[in-house]
Design a protein around this motif. Structure first.
Motif, short mmCIF file in Angstrom:
data_model
loop_
_atom_site.label_atom_id
_atom_site.label_comp_id
_atom_site.label_asym_id
_atom_site.label_seq_id
_atom_site.Cartn_x
_atom_site.Cartn_y
_atom_site.Cartn_z
N VAL A 51 55.39 6.36 34.19
CA VAL A 51 54.88 6.20 32.83
C VAL A 51 55.04 7.52 32.06
CG1 VAL A 51 53.20 4.44 33.48
CG2 VAL A 51 52.51 6.84 33.47
N TYR A 52 54.87 7.41 30.74
CA TYR A 52 54.86 8.59 29.87
C TYR A 52 53.52 9.31 29.97
CZ TYR A 52 54.86 11.25 25.51
OH TYR A 52 54.77 12.24 24.58
N GLY A 53 52.42 8.52 30.08
CA GLY A 53 51.09 9.11 30.18
C GLY A 53 50.03 8.03 30.30
N VAL A 54 48.77 8.49 30.37
CA VAL A 54 47.63 7.55 30.44
C VAL A 54 46.45 8.17 29.69
CG1 VAL A 54 46.88 8.42 32.71
CG2 VAL A 54 46.21 6.13 31.99
N GLN A 55 45.76 7.33 28.91
CA GLN A 55 44.54 7.74 28.21
C GLN A 55 43.36 7.11 28.93
OE1 GLN A 55 45.19 6.33 24.23
NE2 GLN A 55 46.51 8.07 23.70
N LEU A 56 42.33 7.93 29.21
CA LEU A 56 41.21 7.49 30.03
C LEU A 56 39.87 7.84 29.40
CD1 LEU A 56 42.78 8.86 33.28
CD2 LEU A 56 42.37 6.45 32.86
N PRO A 57 38.84 7.01 29.64
CA PRO A 57 37.49 7.33 29.14
C PRO A 57 36.71 8.17 30.15
CG PRO A 57 37.50 5.12 30.04
CD PRO A 57 38.90 5.66 30.18
N GLY A 58 36.68 9.46 29.96
CA GLY A 58 35.90 10.33 30.84
C GLY A 58 34.41 10.16 30.56
N VAL A 59 33.57 10.65 31.45
CA VAL A 59 32.13 10.52 31.25
C VAL A 59 31.65 11.36 30.08
CG1 VAL A 59 31.58 9.81 33.61
CG2 VAL A 59 31.66 12.23 33.03
N GLN A 60 32.42 12.38 29.68
CA GLN A 60 32.03 13.22 28.55
C GLN A 60 33.02 13.09 27.39
OE1 GLN A 60 31.43 17.18 30.05
NE2 GLN A 60 29.49 16.63 30.97
N GLY A 61 33.79 12.03 27.36
CA GLY A 61 34.75 11.80 26.28
C GLY A 61 36.12 11.43 26.81
N SER A 62 36.92 10.86 25.93
CA SER A 62 38.27 10.42 26.32
C SER A 62 39.21 11.60 26.48
CB SER A 62 38.83 9.47 25.25
OG SER A 62 38.06 8.30 25.20
N PHE A 63 40.22 11.41 27.34
CA PHE A 63 41.26 12.42 27.52
C PHE A 63 42.56 11.75 27.91
CE2 PHE A 63 39.12 11.88 31.57
CZ PHE A 63 40.14 11.92 32.51
N GLU A 64 43.65 12.52 27.87
CA GLU A 64 44.97 12.00 28.14
C GLU A 64 45.66 12.85 29.20
OE1 GLU A 64 47.79 10.14 25.02
OE2 GLU A 64 48.26 12.27 25.05
N ILE A 65 46.40 12.21 30.09
CA ILE A 65 47.19 12.90 31.11
C ILE A 65 48.65 12.60 30.85
CG2 ILE A 65 47.69 13.11 33.58
CD1 ILE A 65 44.78 12.22 34.09
N LEU A 66 49.46 13.65 30.73
CA LEU A 66 50.90 13.53 30.52
C LEU A 66 51.64 14.24 31.64
CD1 LEU A 66 50.98 14.35 26.69
CD2 LEU A 66 51.06 12.09 27.74
N GLN A 67 52.97 14.18 31.59
CA GLN A 67 53.84 14.86 32.55
C GLN A 67 53.43 16.33 32.68
OE1 GLN A 67 56.33 13.21 34.10
NE2 GLN A 67 57.49 14.84 35.01
N ASN A 68 53.46 16.86 33.90
CA ASN A 68 53.17 18.28 34.20
C ASN A 68 51.73 18.69 33.88
OD1 ASN A 68 55.82 18.76 35.16
ND2 ASN A 68 56.53 18.99 33.06
N HIS A 69 50.79 17.75 33.92
CA HIS A 69 49.38 18.08 33.70
C HIS A 69 48.88 18.95 34.85
CE1 HIS A 69 45.08 17.58 32.99
NE2 HIS A 69 45.38 17.04 31.81
N ALA A 70 47.96 19.85 34.56
CA ALA A 70 47.35 20.68 35.60
C ALA A 70 46.61 19.80 36.61
CB ALA A 70 46.37 21.66 34.96
N PRO A 71 46.57 20.20 37.87
CA PRO A 71 45.84 19.42 38.88
C PRO A 71 44.36 19.28 38.49
CG PRO A 71 47.18 21.09 39.93
CD PRO A 71 47.23 21.36 38.46
N MET A 72 43.80 18.09 38.69
CA MET A 72 42.39 17.87 38.37
C MET A 72 41.87 16.61 39.02
SD MET A 72 41.96 16.42 34.56
CE MET A 72 42.01 14.67 34.34
N VAL A 73 40.55 16.54 39.12
CA VAL A 73 39.82 15.34 39.51
C VAL A 73 38.72 15.17 38.47
CG1 VAL A 73 38.33 14.28 41.25
CG2 VAL A 73 40.30 15.64 41.96
N ALA A 74 38.54 13.94 37.96
CA ALA A 74 37.53 13.69 36.94
C ALA A 74 36.87 12.34 37.15
CB ALA A 74 38.16 13.76 35.55
N ALA A 75 35.62 12.25 36.75
CA ALA A 75 34.88 10.98 36.77
C ALA A 75 35.17 10.22 35.49
CB ALA A 75 33.39 11.24 36.91
N LEU A 76 35.26 8.90 35.62
CA LEU A 76 35.53 8.04 34.47
C LEU A 76 34.31 7.20 34.15
CD1 LEU A 76 39.08 6.80 35.52
CD2 LEU A 76 38.52 8.67 33.96
#
Length: 85
Positions: A17-42
């Motif tokens: 995919v090109y990317g994904v938009q997700l509803p985080g517990v503290q607001g929405s965010f987007e992950i695209l190609q070459n995103h920094a490593p992370m773990v987040a709650a949704l």
């Protein structure tokens, strides 16, 4: 970017995919190609898969977690329901 979306019952999506938009517990965010490593709650909300710059899929989700590492993003959800327009 490789995206895999799983619930306890089934695989919701798997593919490049090109990317994904997700509803985080503290607001929405987007992950695209070459995103920094992370773990987040949704939280509960709308998840949008950006298949390319013109094509999307939308799901209502009930929460879960996302992990991104080395251009692979894995989304583990409690539940997901496809939204059609």
């Amino acid at each position: 970017m490789q995206l895999e979306i799983l619930t306890p019952e089934h695989k919701v999506f798997s593919g490049n995919v090109y990317g994904v938009q997700l509803p985080g517990v503290q607001g929405s965010f987007e992950i695209l190609q070459n995103h920094a490593p992370m773990v987040a709650a949704l939280g509960k909300g709308s998840m949008k898969i950006l298949k390319d710059k013109a094509s999307t899929e939308v799901y209502n989700i009930t929460g879960g977690f996302v992990e991104t590492l080395n251009n692979k993003t894995t989304v583990l959800l409690e539940g997901a329901e496809s939204v059609s327009y």
